[in-house]
Design a protein around this motif. Structure first.
Motif, mmCIF file in Angstrom:
data_model
loop_
_atom_site.group_PDB
_atom_site.id
_atom_site.type_symbol
_atom_site.label_atom_id
_atom_site.label_comp_id
_atom_site.label_asym_id
_atom_site.label_seq_id
_atom_site.Cartn_x
_atom_site.Cartn_y
_atom_site.Cartn_z
ATOM 1 N N GLY A 148 0.682 -1.334 -0.080
ATOM 2 C CA GLY A 148 0.098 0.026 0.119
ATOM 3 C C GLY A 148 0.863 1.195 0.117
ATOM 4 N N GLY A 149 1.727 1.278 -0.813
ATOM 5 C CA GLY A 149 2.572 2.737 -0.857
ATOM 6 C C GLY A 149 3.705 2.719 0.296
ATOM 7 N N GLN A 150 3.605 1.705 0.950
ATOM 8 C CA GLN A 150 4.828 1.552 2.087
ATOM 9 C C GLN A 150 5.736 0.274 1.753
ATOM 10 N N PHE A 151 6.635 0.087 2.726
ATOM 11 C CA PHE A 151 7.516 -1.125 2.654
ATOM 12 C C PHE A 151 7.778 -1.667 3.964
ATOM 13 N N ARG A 152 7.382 -3.073 4.066
ATOM 14 C CA ARG A 152 7.443 -3.646 5.464
ATOM 15 C C ARG A 152 8.795 -4.138 5.848
ATOM 16 N N VAL A 153 9.378 -4.337 6.702
ATOM 17 C CA VAL A 153 10.534 -4.727 7.093
ATOM 18 C C VAL A 153 10.815 -6.103 7.152
ATOM 19 N N ALA A 154 11.610 -6.724 6.106
ATOM 20 C CA ALA A 154 11.614 -8.323 6.096
ATOM 21 C C ALA A 154 12.986 -8.350 5.326
ATOM 22 N N ALA A 155 13.372 -9.671 5.725
ATOM 23 C CA ALA A 155 14.854 -10.139 5.136
ATOM 24 C C ALA A 155 15.026 -11.754 5.231
ATOM 25 N N THR A 156 15.937 -12.091 4.605
ATOM 26 C CA THR A 156 16.463 -13.658 4.695
ATOM 27 C C THR A 156 17.807 -13.732 5.568
ATOM 28 N N ILE A 157 17.745 -14.158 6.808
ATOM 29 C CA ILE A 157 18.931 -14.569 7.487
ATOM 30 C C ILE A 157 19.427 -15.780 7.236
ATOM 31 N N THR A 158 20.819 -16.075 6.731
ATOM 32 C CA THR A 158 21.151 -17.388 6.487
ATOM 33 C C THR A 158 22.582 -17.479 7.155
ATOM 34 N N LYS A 159 22.949 -18.868 7.311
ATOM 35 C CA LYS A 159 24.257 -19.341 7.874
ATOM 36 C C LYS A 159 24.770 -20.701 7.288
ATOM 37 N N GLY A 160 25.853 -20.821 6.827
ATOM 38 C CA GLY A 160 26.473 -21.914 6.323
ATOM 39 C C GLY A 160 26.474 -22.055 4.748
ATOM 40 N N GLU A 161 26.661 -23.180 4.465
ATOM 41 C CA GLU A 161 26.714 -23.482 2.713
ATOM 42 C C GLU A 161 26.521 -24.765 2.357
ATOM 43 N N ASP A 162 25.909 -24.996 1.424
ATOM 44 C CA ASP A 162 25.317 -26.208 0.780
ATOM 45 C C ASP A 162 24.506 -27.073 1.762
ATOM 46 N N GLU A 163 25.044 -28.307 2.515
ATOM 47 C CA GLU A 163 24.207 -29.026 3.161
ATOM 48 C C GLU A 163 24.050 -28.491 4.555
ATOM 49 N N THR A 164 24.709 -27.483 4.900
ATOM 50 C CA THR A 164 24.933 -27.092 6.292
ATOM 51 C C THR A 164 24.021 -25.588 6.237
ATOM 52 N N LEU A 165 23.485 -25.497 5.109
ATOM 53 C CA LEU A 165 22.856 -23.879 5.068
ATOM 54 C C LEU A 165 21.480 -23.942 5.703
ATOM 55 N N GLN A 166 21.256 -22.948 6.659
ATOM 56 C CA GLN A 166 20.111 -22.690 7.424
ATOM 57 C C GLN A 166 19.753 -21.488 7.153
ATOM 58 N N THR A 167 18.409 -21.387 6.972
ATOM 59 C CA THR A 167 17.575 -20.013 6.564
ATOM 60 C C THR A 167 16.382 -19.740 7.636
ATOM 61 N N HIS A 168 16.318 -18.312 7.705
ATOM 62 C CA HIS A 168 15.499 -17.978 8.552
ATOM 63 C C HIS A 168 14.472 -16.716 7.785
ATOM 64 N N GLN A 169 13.520 -16.776 7.679
ATOM 65 C CA GLN A 169 12.724 -15.783 7.022
ATOM 66 C C GLN A 169 12.258 -14.475 8.180
ATOM 67 N N PHE A 170 12.842 -13.326 8.061
ATOM 68 C CA PHE A 170 12.731 -12.423 9.056
ATOM 69 C C PHE A 170 11.712 -11.305 8.591
ATOM 70 N N ILE A 171 10.474 -11.272 9.205
ATOM 71 C CA ILE A 171 9.541 -10.279 8.821
ATOM 72 C C ILE A 171 9.055 -9.535 10.002
ATOM 73 N N ARG A 172 8.783 -8.286 10.016
ATOM 74 C CA ARG A 172 8.534 -7.420 10.873
ATOM 75 C C ARG A 172 7.217 -6.757 10.720
ATOM 76 N N SER A 173 6.498 -6.182 11.817
ATOM 77 C CA SER A 173 5.124 -5.315 11.514
ATOM 78 C C SER A 173 5.502 -3.850 10.932
ATOM 79 N N ASP A 174 6.760 -3.508 11.208
ATOM 80 C CA ASP A 174 7.029 -2.237 10.747
ATOM 81 C C ASP A 174 6.735 -1.796 9.487
ATOM 82 N N LEU A 175 6.472 -0.845 8.949
ATOM 83 C CA LEU A 175 6.181 -0.084 7.849
ATOM 84 C C LEU A 175 6.695 1.242 7.541
#
Length: 98
Positions: free
Chosen positions: A43-70
């Motif tokens: 709606g004309g604004q932007f929500r705070v969001a990111a992907t946080i990762t650690k590791g590579e290949d088989e050890t890759l871990q991912t977290h979707q980071f989404i906040r309520s801030d606009l």
């Protein structure tokens, strides 16, 4: 469109116009993690969001980071996202992926 209608439309949101896709920005390394801001347009604004990762290949871990801030500015949203993601990494470290 009348003058009052124009003013009213500035302050009202139309959910059909909200875009829920996230466009990623440049990634940033921080304390062994990679933070990739991905502000979500809403709606004309932007929500705070990111992907946080650690590791590579088989050890890759991912977290979707989404906040309520606009935020009105995409660039400001990216700055806030990086700051909040760094705080989250500092507070939760590897437990972020549990």
């Amino acid at each position: 469109m009348g003058f009052l209608s124009s003013i009213t439309s500035l302050f009202s949101s139309n959910t059909s116009e909200a875009t829920t896709t996230a466009e990623e920005a440049a990634s940033e390394a921080y304390n062994g993690f990679i933070i990739t801001p991905a502000p979500i347009a809403e709606g004309g604004q932007f929500r705070v969001a990111a992907t946080i990762t650690k590791g590579e290949d088989e050890t890759l871990q991912t977290h979707q980071f989404i906040r309520s801030d606009l935020v009105v500015s995409r660039d400001e949203c990216i700055e806030i996202t990086i700051r909040k993601a760094k705080m989250t990494v500092d507070q939760l470290a590897d437990s972020l992926f549990n």
